[in-house]
Design a protein around this motif. Structure first.
Motif, PDB file in Angstrom:
ATOM      1  N   ILE A 232       0.828  -1.353  -0.075  1.00 48.71           N
ATOM      2  CA  ILE A 232       0.060   0.079  -0.244  1.00 48.71           C
ATOM      3  C   ILE A 232       0.926   1.290   0.183  1.00 48.71           C
ATOM      4  O   ILE A 232       0.415   2.131  -0.295  1.00 48.71           O
ATOM      5  N   THR A 233       2.127   1.238   0.187  1.00 45.86           N
ATOM      6  CA  THR A 233       3.027   2.159   0.248  1.00 45.86           C
ATOM      7  C   THR A 233       3.495   2.580  -1.027  1.00 45.86           C
ATOM      8  O   THR A 233       3.569   1.744  -2.027  1.00 45.86           O
ATOM      9  N   PRO A 234       4.019   3.699  -1.242  1.00 45.74           N
ATOM     10  CA  PRO A 234       4.521   4.247  -2.624  1.00 45.74           C
ATOM     11  C   PRO A 234       5.604   3.156  -3.298  1.00 45.74           C
ATOM     12  O   PRO A 234       6.184   2.458  -2.598  1.00 45.74           O
TER      13      PRO A 234
ATOM     14  N   GLU B 153       2.036  10.498  -1.689  1.00 46.29           N
ATOM     15  CA  GLU B 153       1.214  10.370  -2.982  1.00 46.29           C
ATOM     16  C   GLU B 153       0.919  11.604  -3.716  1.00 46.29           C
ATOM     17  O   GLU B 153       0.636  11.444  -4.863  1.00 46.29           O
ATOM     18  N   GLN B 154       0.959  12.601  -2.814  1.00 45.52           N
ATOM     19  CA  GLN B 154       0.646  13.989  -3.430  1.00 45.52           C
ATOM     20  C   GLN B 154       1.680  14.571  -4.136  1.00 45.52           C
ATOM     21  O   GLN B 154       1.374  15.665  -5.020  1.00 45.52           O
TER      22      GLN B 154
ATOM     23  N   ASP C 183      13.394   7.607   0.241  1.00 44.80           N
ATOM     24  CA  ASP C 183      14.240   6.144   0.352  1.00 44.80           C
ATOM     25  C   ASP C 183      13.917   5.684   1.657  1.00 44.80           C
ATOM     26  O   ASP C 183      14.043   4.459   1.926  1.00 44.80           O
ATOM     27  N   PHE C 184      13.410   6.322   2.632  1.00 46.86           N
ATOM     28  CA  PHE C 184      13.015   5.978   3.810  1.00 46.86           C
ATOM     29  C   PHE C 184      11.600   6.587   4.154  1.00 46.86           C
ATOM     30  O   PHE C 184      11.407   7.909   4.165  1.00 46.86           O
ATOM     31  N   LEU C 185      10.660   5.722   4.537  1.00 43.68           N
ATOM     32  CA  LEU C 185       9.347   6.289   5.052  1.00 43.68           C
ATOM     33  C   LEU C 185       9.023   5.860   6.380  1.00 43.68           C
ATOM     34  O   LEU C 185       9.012   4.612   6.502  1.00 43.68           O
ATOM     35  N   CYS C 186       8.844   6.724   7.276  1.00 40.22           N
ATOM     36  CA  CYS C 186       8.565   6.329   8.674  1.00 40.22           C
ATOM     37  C   CYS C 186       7.035   6.511   8.989  1.00 40.22           C
ATOM     38  O   CYS C 186       6.297   7.423   8.869  1.00 40.22           O
ATOM     39  N   LEU C 187       6.317   5.595   9.505  1.00 40.31           N
ATOM     40  CA  LEU C 187       5.030   5.546   9.899  1.00 40.31           C
ATOM     41  C   LEU C 187       4.994   4.940  11.426  1.00 40.31           C
ATOM     42  O   LEU C 187       5.714   4.196  11.976  1.00 40.31           O
TER      43      LEU C 187
END
Length: 452
Positions: free
Chosen positions: A104-106, A273-274, A280-284
């Motif tokens: 579901i992430t980019p 997404e916008q 390179d890194f996505l923090c959730l």
């Protein structure tokens, strides 16, 4: 048990986070709010009063308190496996969660590293970027670039790349040597400019910093679209597009801190997404488990992963760990949260709710002490000022926003401010009628707060 019973016991034993405890002591002016239970958007105290949770209990709750679907998932999991070490062991919930986050992430984020909370997730991203460059033979890339007014957490590394003086001033001697550049905050737009114009104008500062420092910089870190702890200041997605292109051109990682803005808060599932961009890194974190249990996920690329995949004797592995990493209960809460997104039209409903919030807040633009009404999706903020024409702020020592908070409690609304900014970030199960109630209460509170 009564509210007073709980307050008395609390003040003898607890030290609350992000709190001057004297505010709640015998000489204090703020009420400590004992909560017995929650249901949907409501919090109930021990004396039978209820409060609409307009801030999702520090931005974590997505689908309401005591959500039946998440409750059932946890009840099922607790009888199976409560926890197991994730170093050398695995389990089905953590595998499924990792697979679904990748889906579901980019596109391009193909590996999931788990931590215990948002600050820990940011800390892991900083260390992983630094360590990557070391592993690929560029050990000189040890610095980071952050934006003005940014907030990324309160561990030392995360605080170092933050720029909210209230949180970091005391700890300056402990900080990393970070390059800070002016950000694209649309509050500072000039006459005739829109937010995209501000993003393009302000990006010149980032471009200059990268041209000068890229050889020694590991990564740039950004909160996409909304600087939440930085008084809900917002910017245009154009900045993300420009930043991704520049990081690629200069050979620098991009860390997107979506701890507060991920999972539908800004109108899309993820704010990146916008752009549209893939960091390179996505923090959730925060909404990841629907507000039930602490957990953070750091997603990165297979390119980064492969830089650590080597013979043990080379000691290139990522030695970063937390005892509760991949906790099965937190994973099941997260999976139940993703199930709700998958089976219900959450984002479509959020867009309708966000449009209703915008309609109801719009008249506040005419208030003589409101400088700005701003919004990205399900995050909306109203900024109070002493003088509207010059945008002169009220002295912070007057704590005007707390007048809105106190009034809200008398009306059954939890509207915790950020300085002189009152904001809405409610659970997604809120109704239009409940939004009407919150905006009415906020408006009343603003009138009280701005009386001379």
């Amino acid at each position: 048990m009564s509210n007073e019973d709980v307050r008395r016991r609390d003040l003898r034993a607890l030290w609350h986070p992000c709190t001057q405890m004297k505010d709640y002591g015998e000489e204090g002016t703020l009420p400590l709010l004992p909560i017995e239970r929650g249901e949907g958007v409501w919090l109930y105290d021990f004396d039978g009063n209820r409060y609409l949770d307009a801030i999702s209990s520090w931005w974590v709750n997505l689908f309401g308190h005591a959500n039946p679907r998440i409750n059932d998932a946890l009840k099922d999991q607790v009888d199976r496996l409560e926890h197991v070490i994730l170093a050398g062991c695995t389990h089905e919930p953590v595998v499924e969660l990792s697979e679904r986050l990748i889906d579901i992430t980019p596109a391009g984020l193909d590996r999931v590293f788990l931590a215990d909370n948002g600050s820990a997730g940011v800390e892991a991203a900083l260390k992983m970027s630094f360590h990557y460059w070391r592993n690929v033979g560029q050990p000189q890339k040890i610095r980071f670039i952050g934006l003005s007014n940014a907030y990324h957490g309160e561990t030392i590394g995360a605080l170092s790349v933050s720029d909210v003086p209230l949180y970091r001033h005391t700890y300056e001697p402990l900080m990393l040597d970070v390059i800070n550049v002016p950000g694209p905050d649309c509050f500072h737009r000039e006459p005739g400019e829109d937010c995209a114009d501000v993003a393009r104008r302000q990006f010149a500062h980032m471009e200059q910093a990268l041209e000068r420092h890229a050889h020694e910089v590991a990564a740039v870190i950004v909160e996409p679209l909304v600087q939440c702890a930085g008084h809900m200041r917002m910017f245009d997605p154009e900045y993300l597009r420009l930043l991704r292109e520049a990081c690629d051109r200069h050979g620098v990682h991009l860390i997107a801190d979506e701890i507060a803005v991920g999972f539908g808060r800004t109108g899309t599932l993820f704010a990146c997404e916008q752009g549209p961009i893939t960091p390179d890194f996505l923090c959730l974190s925060k909404g990841l488990t629907g507000g039930y249990l602490p957990m953070a996920a750091l997603l990165t690329t297979d390119t980064v992963y492969q830089a650590f995949y080597d013979d043990y004797e080379k000691l290139n592995m990522f030695l970063h760990s937390h005892s509760y990493t991949g906790n099965p209960l937190a994973c099941r809460a997260a999976l139940a949260t993703l199930d709700i997104f998958e089976s219900e039209p959450v984002l479509e409903r959020n867009r309708e709710l966000a449009a209703h919030i915008a309609r109801r807040l719009e008249p506040l633009n005419d208030h003589p002490h409101v400088a700005d009404v701003r919004q990205h999706g399900m995050i909306a903020a109203v900024e109070l000022v002493q003088d509207k024409a010059s945008r002169t702020p009220y002295p912070w020592q007057e704590r005007r926003g707390l007048d809105i908070y106190r009034h809200g409690l008398t009306r059954g609304a939890l509207l915790r401010p950020l300085g002189n900014v009152s904001y809405l970030m409610p659970p997604y199960v809120i109704t239009e009628e409940q939004i009407d109630f919150l905006v009415d209460v906020m408006g009343e509170g603003i009138d009280i707060a701005t009386r001379d």
